[in-house]
Design a protein around this motif. Structure first.
Motif, PDB file in Angstrom:
ATOM      1  N   SER A 128       0.819  -1.215   0.000  1.00  0.00           N
ATOM      2  CA  SER A 128       0.000   0.000   0.000  1.00  0.00           C
ATOM      3  C   SER A 128       0.855   1.269   0.000  1.00  0.00           C
ATOM      4  CB  SER A 128      -0.926   0.003   1.222  1.00  0.00           C
ATOM      5  OG  SER A 128      -0.162  -0.077   2.423  1.00  0.00           O
ATOM      6  N   ILE A 129       2.092   1.158   0.493  1.00  0.00           N
ATOM      7  CA  ILE A 129       3.021   2.290   0.490  1.00  0.00           C
ATOM      8  C   ILE A 129       3.967   2.180  -0.703  1.00  0.00           C
ATOM      9  CG2 ILE A 129       4.942   3.382   1.733  1.00  0.00           C
ATOM     10  CD1 ILE A 129       3.580   2.622   4.331  1.00  0.00           C
ATOM     11  N   GLY A 130       4.446   0.968  -0.947  1.00  0.00           N
ATOM     12  CA  GLY A 130       5.463   0.736  -1.965  1.00  0.00           C
ATOM     13  C   GLY A 130       6.731   0.235  -1.312  1.00  0.00           C
ATOM     14  N   ASP A 131       7.376  -0.736  -1.956  1.00  0.00           N
ATOM     15  CA  ASP A 131       8.517  -1.411  -1.346  1.00  0.00           C
ATOM     16  C   ASP A 131       9.690  -1.471  -2.318  1.00  0.00           C
ATOM     17  OD1 ASP A 131       9.889  -2.808   0.638  1.00  0.00           O
ATOM     18  OD2 ASP A 131       9.217  -4.746  -0.141  1.00  0.00           O
ATOM     19  N   PRO A 132      10.303  -0.339  -2.601  1.00  0.00           N
ATOM     20  CA  PRO A 132      11.402  -0.349  -3.581  1.00  0.00           C
ATOM     21  C   PRO A 132      12.638  -1.050  -3.041  1.00  0.00           C
ATOM     22  CG  PRO A 132      11.269   1.785  -2.518  1.00  0.00           C
ATOM     23  CD  PRO A 132      10.074   0.999  -2.040  1.00  0.00           C
ATOM     24  N   ASP A 133      13.399  -1.682  -3.954  1.00  0.00           N
ATOM     25  CA  ASP A 133      14.717  -2.184  -3.594  1.00  0.00           C
ATOM     26  C   ASP A 133      15.614  -1.007  -3.252  1.00  0.00           C
ATOM     27  OD1 ASP A 133      14.173  -4.871  -3.887  1.00  0.00           O
ATOM     28  OD2 ASP A 133      14.652  -4.876  -6.024  1.00  0.00           O
ATOM     29  N   MET A 134      16.733  -1.304  -2.590  1.00  0.00           N
ATOM     30  CA  MET A 134      17.595  -0.221  -2.116  1.00  0.00           C
ATOM     31  C   MET A 134      18.202   0.591  -3.264  1.00  0.00           C
ATOM     32  SD  MET A 134      17.220  -0.173   1.074  1.00  0.00           S
ATOM     33  CE  MET A 134      18.551   0.769   1.823  1.00  0.00           C
ATOM     34  N   LEU A 135      18.507  -0.056  -4.394  1.00  0.00           N
ATOM     35  CA  LEU A 135      19.038   0.690  -5.536  1.00  0.00           C
ATOM     36  C   LEU A 135      17.997   1.670  -6.065  1.00  0.00           C
ATOM     37  CD1 LEU A 135      20.928  -2.186  -7.361  1.00  0.00           C
ATOM     38  CD2 LEU A 135      21.976  -0.089  -6.492  1.00  0.00           C
ATOM     39  N   GLU A 136      16.761   1.215  -6.149  1.00  0.00           N
ATOM     40  CA  GLU A 136      15.680   2.118  -6.566  1.00  0.00           C
ATOM     41  C   GLU A 136      15.523   3.261  -5.570  1.00  0.00           C
ATOM     42  OE1 GLU A 136      12.061  -0.049  -8.372  1.00  0.00           O
ATOM     43  OE2 GLU A 136      12.924  -1.471  -6.945  1.00  0.00           O
ATOM     44  N   ALA A 137      15.603   2.930  -4.285  1.00  0.00           N
ATOM     45  CA  ALA A 137      15.459   3.960  -3.257  1.00  0.00           C
ATOM     46  C   ALA A 137      16.606   4.968  -3.323  1.00  0.00           C
ATOM     47  CB  ALA A 137      15.399   3.316  -1.875  1.00  0.00           C
ATOM     48  N   ALA A 138      17.810   4.500  -3.645  1.00  0.00           N
ATOM     49  CA  ALA A 138      18.943   5.419  -3.792  1.00  0.00           C
ATOM     50  C   ALA A 138      18.690   6.398  -4.933  1.00  0.00           C
ATOM     51  CB  ALA A 138      20.227   4.629  -4.037  1.00  0.00           C
ATOM     52  N   GLU A 139      18.064   5.896  -6.006  1.00  0.00           N
ATOM     53  CA  GLU A 139      17.719   6.778  -7.125  1.00  0.00           C
ATOM     54  C   GLU A 139      16.638   7.776  -6.713  1.00  0.00           C
ATOM     55  OE1 GLU A 139      18.668   8.441 -10.085  1.00  0.00           O
ATOM     56  OE2 GLU A 139      19.262   6.392 -10.590  1.00  0.00           O
TER      57      GLU A 139
END
Length: 364
Positions: A128-139
């Motif tokens: 419901s929030i979103g669960d990006p991988d860490m590489l995506e989150a770094a971007e």
């Protein structure tokens, strides 16, 4: 109130996943550290607190204490706050001492990505929030704080050069407890042309005008680090020299899309509560999971690079998740001893799910 001090700090060499430490399980990486940190105090250590992220599960704190041959009376426990786990272990031990629960703890973290039985990461957030991988989150951090690829590459190169300079000076020798005959980080077995690698590395998310690359991001690693935390009067009575005195800490939560930015509010609250500013802090160690994270933290907090990760960090030697927070404190432990004028130092780290932990120490 009792005061907690750090009197010993050690780490293993750091290996790449499936590299020089690939055959060592978490308890085997941790045991040499626990043995060395406990020398002369084996009957006085009241608990072993270890952070771990990728398994294999169970109570690695207890298992490692038994593997190290420590007395059966030392219970041991394990915690998981993702990449913050090693720093959280030190934070908990310090508060136990402040609260009068005990006088002597070994605290840190360990990660054996090579032997982990888990092929997929844990969830950081619900769908419901979103669960990006860490590489995506770094971007996402890079976009949120307008951090260009050029600025990330510039910092990654600075970190790499600092790390190699520190290695050439022998600065890491005091930190490391060898694992069998392995006594240096795998990165230092062969020098890379990082400037060329950064120039050639392509964005991992090119369709989104990406800026994060494999070269300005950390690797996946194996390693362990821990410190001996004691009540100050007890340490002095036993002939130990306190090096870092625990002052205070703060944990903060941010949107799970921006875990790299989580140290920012943690540091802000911690400094304000203690009547300090960035100018009052002599050294910052902030985990280098991604260059985008460090540049964003430095930008938003106005931390000059001269005070930040002065001997490099995870972008070069690697990021063994559960151990990394304890590696930051180990680095500060030795760095303040090379300086005559350091007073306040700070370690901080961000983790999956959008959690930041910051710990303030006074150089004794």
């Amino acid at each position: 109130m009792k005061r907690a001090v750090i009197v010993r700090a050690k780490r293993t060499p750091i290996g790449k996943k499936n590299g020089i430490l690939q055959s060592y399980h978490p308890q085997e990486l941790s045991a040499p550290l626990l043995s060395q940190l406990a020398v002369g105090l084996e009957e006085n250590v009241e608990d072993v607190i270890l952070g771990n992220v990728t398994g294999p599960g169970g109570n690695i704190g207890r298992l490692a204490a038994l593997e190290a041959g420590l007395p059966l009376s030392i219970p041991g426990f394990m915690l998981d706050r993702q990449c913050s786990a090693g720093l959280e272990a030190i934070r908990i031990a310090s508060y136990f001492i402040q609260g009068g629960a005990g006088k002597c703890y070994i605290a840190g973290g360990v990660e054996s990505s090579s032997t982990s039985p888990f092929q997929k990461r844990a969830r950081f957030a619900p769908d419901s929030i979103g669960d990006p991988d860490m590489l995506e989150a770094a971007e996402m951090v890079a976009k949120e704080f307008e951090i260009t690829k050029e600025r990330q590459d510039e910092y990654a190169l600075l970190s790499y050069e600092r790390c190699w300079a520190a290695f050439d000076r022998g600065n890491f020798e005091d930190e490391i407890v060898p694992i069998d005959k392995l006594d240096k980080d795998e990165e230092f077995l062969k020098k890379r042309n990082m400037e060329a690698l950064l120039r050639r590395a392509k964005p991992l998310f090119p369709n989104e005008n990406g800026t994060v690359t494999a070269a300005n991001s950390c690797g996946i690693n194996d390693g362990a680090a821990a410190v001996l935390v004691m009540e100050e009067e007890t340490a002095l009575s036993r002939g130990f020299r306190p090096v870092l005195r625990f002052i205070d800490s703060q944990v903060a939560g941010v949107h799970p899309f921006y875990p790299g930015a989580a140290p920012i509010p943690a540091i802000q609250v911690l400094l304000k509560r203690n009547g300090l500013t960035v100018k009052d802090i002599d050294l910052f160690e902030i985990n280098e999971a991604f260059a985008s994270k460090i540049v964003a933290c430095a930008q938003e907090l106005s931390i000059p690079y001269e005070k930040l990760n002065v001997s490099g960090g995870a972008l070069t030697i690697g990021h063994p998740y559960g151990a990394s927070g304890a590696i930051l404190v180990t680095r500060l432990f030795y760095e303040v001893q090379r300086r005559n004028n350091a007073k306040y130092v700070l370690a901080a780290i961000g983790s999956g799910g959008g959690i930041g932990v910051a710990v303030l120490f006074e150089a004794v």
